[in-house]
Motif scaffolding. Structure first.
Motif, PDB file in Angstrom:
ATOM      1  N   ILE A 342       0.858  -1.187   0.000  1.00 53.74           N
ATOM      2  CA  ILE A 342       0.000   0.000   0.000  1.00 53.74           C
ATOM      3  C   ILE A 342       0.892   1.234   0.000  1.00 53.74           C
ATOM      4  O   ILE A 342       1.771   1.374   0.864  1.00 53.74           O
ATOM      5  CB  ILE A 342      -0.901   0.024   1.248  1.00 53.74           C
ATOM      6  N   ASN A 343       0.685   2.131  -0.960  1.00 48.24           N
ATOM      7  CA  ASN A 343       1.359   3.424  -0.934  1.00 48.24           C
ATOM      8  C   ASN A 343       0.567   4.376  -0.052  1.00 48.24           C
ATOM      9  O   ASN A 343      -0.643   4.503  -0.196  1.00 48.24           O
ATOM     10  CB  ASN A 343       1.434   4.034  -2.341  1.00 48.24           C
ATOM     11  N   SER A 359       2.834   7.994  -7.094  1.00 51.61           N
ATOM     12  CA  SER A 359       2.359   6.750  -6.478  1.00 51.61           C
ATOM     13  C   SER A 359       1.317   6.051  -7.345  1.00 51.61           C
ATOM     14  O   SER A 359       1.164   4.839  -7.288  1.00 51.61           O
ATOM     15  CB  SER A 359       1.742   7.040  -5.101  1.00 51.61           C
ATOM     16  N   LEU A 360       0.596   6.841  -8.134  1.00 48.57           N
ATOM     17  CA  LEU A 360      -0.490   6.273  -8.939  1.00 48.57           C
ATOM     18  C   LEU A 360      -0.008   5.722 -10.278  1.00 48.57           C
ATOM     19  O   LEU A 360      -0.527   4.721 -10.762  1.00 48.57           O
ATOM     20  CB  LEU A 360      -1.566   7.339  -9.190  1.00 48.57           C
ATOM     21  N   ARG A 361       0.953   6.392 -10.882  1.00 44.61           N
ATOM     22  CA  ARG A 361       1.411   6.009 -12.220  1.00 44.61           C
ATOM     23  C   ARG A 361       2.482   4.933 -12.098  1.00 44.61           C
ATOM     24  O   ARG A 361       3.640   5.210 -11.817  1.00 44.61           O
ATOM     25  CB  ARG A 361       1.958   7.238 -12.947  1.00 44.61           C
ATOM     26  N   LEU A 362       2.091   3.670 -12.295  1.00 49.38           N
ATOM     27  CA  LEU A 362       2.985   2.533 -12.052  1.00 49.38           C
ATOM     28  C   LEU A 362       3.406   1.859 -13.358  1.00 49.38           C
ATOM     29  O   LEU A 362       2.646   1.852 -14.338  1.00 49.38           O
ATOM     30  CB  LEU A 362       2.279   1.495 -11.184  1.00 49.38           C
ATOM     31  N   CYS A 368       0.497  -2.357  -6.491  1.00 49.73           N
ATOM     32  CA  CYS A 368       0.342  -1.653  -5.214  1.00 49.73           C
ATOM     33  C   CYS A 368      -0.759  -0.602  -5.314  1.00 49.73           C
ATOM     34  O   CYS A 368      -0.895   0.092  -6.315  1.00 49.73           O
ATOM     35  CB  CYS A 368       1.659  -1.036  -4.768  1.00 49.73           C
ATOM     36  N   SER A 369      -1.534  -0.499  -4.252  1.00 49.15           N
ATOM     37  CA  SER A 369      -2.604   0.480  -4.190  1.00 49.15           C
ATOM     38  C   SER A 369      -2.081   1.757  -3.541  1.00 49.15           C
ATOM     39  O   SER A 369      -1.008   1.772  -2.945  1.00 49.15           O
ATOM     40  CB  SER A 369      -3.784  -0.067  -3.384  1.00 49.15           C
ATOM     41  N   GLY A 376      -6.728   5.525   6.469  1.00 44.87           N
ATOM     42  CA  GLY A 376      -7.134   4.664   5.356  1.00 44.87           C
ATOM     43  C   GLY A 376      -6.149   3.544   5.100  1.00 44.87           C
ATOM     44  O   GLY A 376      -6.536   2.417   4.774  1.00 44.87           O
ATOM     45  N   ALA A 377      -4.847   3.826   5.245  1.00 48.76           N
ATOM     46  CA  ALA A 377      -3.831   2.791   5.031  1.00 48.76           C
ATOM     47  C   ALA A 377      -3.959   1.687   6.069  1.00 48.76           C
ATOM     48  O   ALA A 377      -3.848   0.491   5.748  1.00 48.76           O
ATOM     49  CB  ALA A 377      -2.441   3.408   5.081  1.00 48.76           C
TER      50      ALA A 377
END
Length: 421
Positions: A342-343, A359-362, A368-369, A376-377
């Motif tokens: 989890i990021n 973190s979103l662009r993988l 990984c979310s 939330g994590a």
């Protein structure tokens, strides 16, 4: 609690006596007595009081641990426990997962073993003379029962219904972890004299549920064995007491050691405050969380060594990557472990959009979310670990229920205020 002397007797039932204690507390004293069919069959059963009390204490301790509000305070003696004094609501709340027993008699054509999904909820008004008749929710509402100064209306019935289902579900999950099916159960609620809240009350023991080890009715360990005796014998009663002791013994495994863990890996010591917040939230769910510092950019080999340490532990692990700026930590972890990642970047206002985007662009092949808050994590990690840990699953369920109840209570207060203006 030894030395707390009971005061006057407040109530007596078929299998327990309630005594007054100071500070709006009571002593719940179990009896060496078993009954069935609205007391048409009763017998003395030596040892039952201690087993019932032990069972109830363990169940309430489990429910308290996961956050279900109840009247239990502490075990007092082998045959009694202390609890908050409650004005009892005279309704039995019954939850059924499998059709059996009296349900079949009242619902001709339904075969034994029919599985309810969602669970079946029923209500019975406590009246021995009338045989505890089944009531509808509407009957409860229209009767305008008043308990502890609270009129039981639609809001209260909704709240107790929600609590009943969740209590069944968390206990069902716990028994499932022991390869035993919780078939149905009954519970009661009361209005606490201390807080004015509706809480789970009375007692939960082997008189309260049906349990089928391995889901096999022939292996039942509950009071149904006693109900089905054609003739009560001393040998039969000994079998009942052995069954009840088996149940009490199994409850020792209701709260096992955690089966999973979280590891917060921070890209820099400057991320410590964010990492500690995630750790503390994870601990509140009942599973360990470790803090580590390693940079995927500046110390890739050490980052992968840390991953290898936890992979070798044999414990289910969720990695939480805390790294700002260019977040290579989460993707590197995800690309080199089979465990979930989890990021949770510590976003700063001046570079927030860029930090989040990293973190979103993988790259392809990574899973990984990204979760934006520490809370939330921790929730996400808890839900992942709950797949194999019934205590975490139950804690989540209870927290969701408590949020629902708080909203319901706030709405009730708002409506009540509006009605008086």
């Amino acid at each position: 609690m030894a030395g707390t002397e009971p005061g006057k007797q407040l109530a007596e039932g078929k299998t327990k006596i309630i005594y007054e204690l100071p500070n709006n507390e009571v002593l719940v004293q179990s009896k060496d007595r078993i009954s069935a069919n609205n007391a048409l069959r009763t017998n003395d059963l030596e040892g039952k009081a201690a087993i019932s009390n032990n069972t109830a204490c363990k169940v309430f301790e489990f429910l308290s641990k996961i956050g279900v509000k109840n009247h239990f305070i502490a075990k007092h003696s082998d045959t009694s426990f202390t609890a908050a004094n409650c004005d009892m609501i005279p309704i039995e709340w019954v939850t059924r997962r499998v059709a059996t027993g009296s349900f079949l008699k009242r619902n001709a054509g339904v075969k034994e073993g029919y599985r309810f999904a969602p669970v079946k909820l029923e209500f019975f008004y406590k009246d021995d003379a009338a045989g505890d008749p089944q009531w509808s929710a509407e009957q409860i509402i229209e009767s305008k029962l008043t308990c502890g100064g609270l009129v039981i209306g639609r809001h209260q019935v909704d709240m107790m219904s929600k609590m009943t289902v969740v209590i069944f579900e968390v206990l069902e999950k716990a028994w499932m972890s022991l390869d035993c099916s919780l078939i149905d159960m009954k519970i009661e609620f009361g209005v606490s004299a201390k807080t004015g809240e509706i809480v789970l009350a009375d007692i939960i023991d082997s008189d309260s549920w049906r349990l089928w080890p391995k889901g096999d009715r022939r292996l039942m360990k509950d009071k149904q064995v006693y109900r089905e005796f054609k003739e009560v014998t001393s040998e039969g009663l000994q079998q009942v007491i052995r069954n009840f002791q088996w149940v009490a013994d199994q409850l020792d495994s209701f709260i096992p050691s955690p089966k999973g863990q979280a590891v917060v890996i921070m890209g820099s010591p400057s991320d410590m405050v964010h990492g500690e917040k995630i750790r503390d939230l994870c601990l509140s769910f009942g599973f360990p969380c470790h803090l580590r510092v390693s940079s995927a950019h500046k110390g890739t080999d050490e980052t992968l060594n840390i991953v290898a340490q936890y992979e070798a532990s044999g414990i289910a692990t969720v990695f939480i990557a805390v790294a700002g700026r260019s977040n290579g930590l989460g993707p590197v972890l995800s690309g080199n472990t089979s465990f979930p990642v989890i990021n949770c970047p510590p976003v700063k206002a001046e570079w927030g959009p860029q930090d989040i985007w990293s973190s979103l662009r993988l790259p392809s092949g990574l899973g990984c979310s990204t979760v934006m808050s520490a809370d939330g994590a921790a929730w996400c990690a808890a839900q992942m670990l709950s797949l194999t840990d019934h205590v975490i699953w139950s804690t989540i369920r209870a927290r969701q229920m408590n949020t629902w109840l708080a909203l319901k209570a706030a709405d009730f207060k708002l409506q009540t205020t509006a009605d008086t203006n």
